[in-house]
Design an enzyme around this catalytic site. Structure first.
Site, PDB file in Angstrom:
ATOM      1  N   ASP A  25      60.391 -41.913  31.287  1.00  0.00           N
ATOM      2  CA  ASP A  25      62.140 -40.729  31.726  1.00  0.00           C
ATOM      3  C   ASP A  25      63.698 -40.697  31.416  1.00  0.00           C
ATOM      4  OD1 ASP A  25      62.547 -38.912  33.540  1.00  0.00           O
ATOM      5  OD2 ASP A  25      63.217 -40.247  34.932  1.00  0.00           O
ATOM      6  N   ASP A  42      65.611 -38.288  25.462  1.00  0.00           N
ATOM      7  CA  ASP A  42      66.766 -37.857  25.827  1.00  0.00           C
ATOM      8  C   ASP A  42      68.386 -37.185  25.137  1.00  0.00           C
ATOM      9  OD1 ASP A  42      68.684 -36.282  27.664  1.00  0.00           O
ATOM     10  OD2 ASP A  42      68.742 -36.951  29.034  1.00  0.00           O
ATOM     11  N   SER A  64      64.720 -31.966  40.633  1.00  0.00           N
ATOM     12  CA  SER A  64      64.278 -31.335  41.352  1.00  0.00           C
ATOM     13  C   SER A  64      63.256 -32.183  42.504  1.00  0.00           C
ATOM     14  CB  SER A  64      62.521 -30.861  40.868  1.00  0.00           C
ATOM     15  OG  SER A  64      62.218 -30.383  39.423  1.00  0.00           O
ATOM     16  N   THR A  77      63.925 -38.915  43.861  1.00  0.00           N
ATOM     17  CA  THR A  77      64.509 -38.894  45.068  1.00  0.00           C
ATOM     18  C   THR A  77      64.269 -38.894  46.522  1.00  0.00           C
ATOM     19  OG1 THR A  77      66.805 -38.363  43.928  1.00  0.00           O
ATOM     20  CG2 THR A  77      66.639 -38.041  46.534  1.00  0.00           C
TER      21      THR A  77
HETATM   22  P1  13P Z   1      64.943 -36.428  41.911  1.00  0.00           P
HETATM   23  O1  13P Z   1      66.801 -37.137  41.414  1.00  0.00           O
HETATM   24  O2  13P Z   1      65.817 -35.122  41.910  1.00  0.00           O
HETATM   25  O3  13P Z   1      64.658 -36.636  42.029  1.00  0.00           O
HETATM   26  O4  13P Z   1      65.222 -35.915  40.195  1.00  0.00           O
HETATM   27  C1  13P Z   1      64.781 -37.434  39.093  1.00  0.00           C
HETATM   28  C2  13P Z   1      63.648 -36.782  37.539  1.00  0.00           C
HETATM   29  O5  13P Z   1      64.865 -36.071  37.089  1.00  0.00           O
HETATM   30  C3  13P Z   1      64.431 -37.955  37.200  1.00  0.00           C
HETATM   31  O6  13P Z   1      64.231 -37.917  36.034  1.00  0.00           O
HETATM   32  O1  G3H Z   2      66.404 -40.059  36.275  1.00  0.00           O
HETATM   33  C1  G3H Z   2      66.465 -39.948  36.771  1.00  0.00           C
HETATM   34  C2  G3H Z   2      65.313 -41.167  37.576  1.00  0.00           C
HETATM   35  O2  G3H Z   2      65.534 -41.449  38.751  1.00  0.00           O
HETATM   36  C3  G3H Z   2      65.391 -42.856  37.441  1.00  0.00           C
HETATM   37  O3  G3H Z   2      66.497 -43.272  37.978  1.00  0.00           O
HETATM   38  O4  G3H Z   2      67.177 -44.829  36.233  1.00  0.00           O
HETATM   39  O5  G3H Z   2      67.687 -45.246  38.770  1.00  0.00           O
HETATM   40  O6  G3H Z   2      65.197 -45.869  37.626  1.00  0.00           O
HETATM   41  P1  G3H Z   2      66.968 -45.078  37.723  1.00  0.00           P
HETATM   42 ZN    ZN Z   3      65.770 -36.488  34.957  1.00  0.00          ZN
END
Ligand code: 13P
Ligand code: G3H
Ligand code: ZN
Length: 337
Positions: A83, A105, A222, A266
């Protein structure tokens, strides 16, 4: 089965007209909660780890936990995704570790905060696509920036995705999936009230999908921030401010218009925190971590299972079940690196 490429999961989701949740993990309990939810609902699933998650777990622990998930849940197609990779080197190290999908990203510079130019975004994303595709690994790119700075990602400014630029971006980079900015942000505080079309631009998704019908769209930020989860945290001593997220009906509308990957972190954090706080308040004499981690894991499992049903991925793990394990490995496993 071996980890599958995310492209395969998203192609199947597009054929079936459903979305696939991509759930963030940082520890064993979260991985277990997601895999149990996937088994309970027979869902294919994407597990994703941020840079922060990789440094918190240490790559080696994370990798072996994922291997355990694959071994213990052989009937669940699962993809391991990076991610918010901040630069090509981060994506390459994830691919070398065995991730089957990465997000480059390039909407932000490598600091993860400064909005980047379109040219920079194209250059770094294309570089990752060339490296990843040669190894059977999927790539997600992002165009436009999300709001929200409190979780350490983002500039705090929102730049909505421009549909014309989106077409140019996909053509120039060759990405498999495109994360779009439609007014959401990471974290619990996305909107100051229930969002309407002025702040959550679902029409933009429709337009981008119309122009790019073969590109899988990704919705970041989301989490729905369910009121009952916020209330549970606050009931047991938390101090969350009133918070609104993305209503499930809007996500489902997105799924009807090309959204195939839905990022959620979240809501899992809220479910876990509420469950742990409850034990601390109701049973202050307890100090065995299992006494609060078990309810926390169960709360996250319930949350994830409910989302899997709402996204429509429930029942679709079975689409892959007619293939033997060997066939699945041949068909879905990424090339060895
Ligand atoms: P939330 O903070 O809405 O759960 O989004 C998570 C997210 O987009 C991780 O890349
Ligand atoms: O993109 C955001 C995700 O909630 C990951 O968050 O960088 O605190 O692990 P983090
Ligand atoms: Zn994200």
């Amino acid at each position: 089965m071996a980890l599958v490429s995310m492209r395969q999961l998203l192609d199947e989701a597009a054929k079936g007209g459903y979305g696939v949740g991509a759930f963030n993990v940082n520890n064993m309990e979260q991985i277990q909660a997601i895999m149990e939810a996937a088994r309970e609902t027979a869902s294919p699933v994407i597990i994703q780890a941020s840079r922060g998650a990789r440094s918190y777990t240490n790559d080696t622990f994370l990798w072996h936990l994922m291997q355990a998930a694959v071994e213990l849940y052989p009937e669940i197609p699962v993809s391991l995704h990076l991610d918010h990779g901040n630069e090509p080197a981060t994506c390459i190290s994830a691919i070398e570790l065995g991730f089957t999908s990465v997000m480059m990203d390039g909407s932000l510079e490598a600091d993860g905060k400064t909005p980047a130019s379109f040219e920079y975004n194209v250059a770094v994303t294309k570089e990752v696509v060339e490296y990843a595709h040669a190894r059977g690994v999927t790539v997600e790119g992002e165009l436009g920036t999300l709001g929200g700075i409190e979780d350490g990602h983002g500039s705090g400014e929102v730049h909505l995705t421009d549909p014309d630029q989106a077409v140019e971006f996909v053509e120039a980079t060759g990405i498999d999936a495109l994360a779009v900015a439609i007014g959401t942000s990471h974290g619990a505080y996305k909107f100051s009230k229930e969002p309407d079309g002025e702040v959550l631009k679902m029409d933009l998704i429709k337009e981008i999908h119309r122009r790019l019908p073969d590109t899988h769209l990704v919705m970041h930020g989301s989490s729905s921030v369910p009121q009952e989860l916020v209330a549970e945290v606050n009931k047991y001593g938390g101090s969350l401010k009133p918070a609104w997220g993305v209503p499930m009906r809007e996500i489902q509308l997105g799924i009807q218009h090309g959204v195939r990957k839905i990022n959620v972190d979240t809501d899992s954090r809220l479910a876990i925190t509420g469950a742990i706080r409850k034990v601390f308040v109701e049973s202050p004499e307890k100090f065995d971590p299992r006494d609060y981690l078990k309810p926390a894991r169960a709360a996250m499992q319930a949350l994830v299972a409910s989302k899997m049903r709402d996204f429509g991925q429930a029942g679709h793990a079975d689409d892959y079940a007619s293939l033997s394990l060997a066939e699945m490995n041949d068909r879905y496993a990424t090339a060895a690196v």
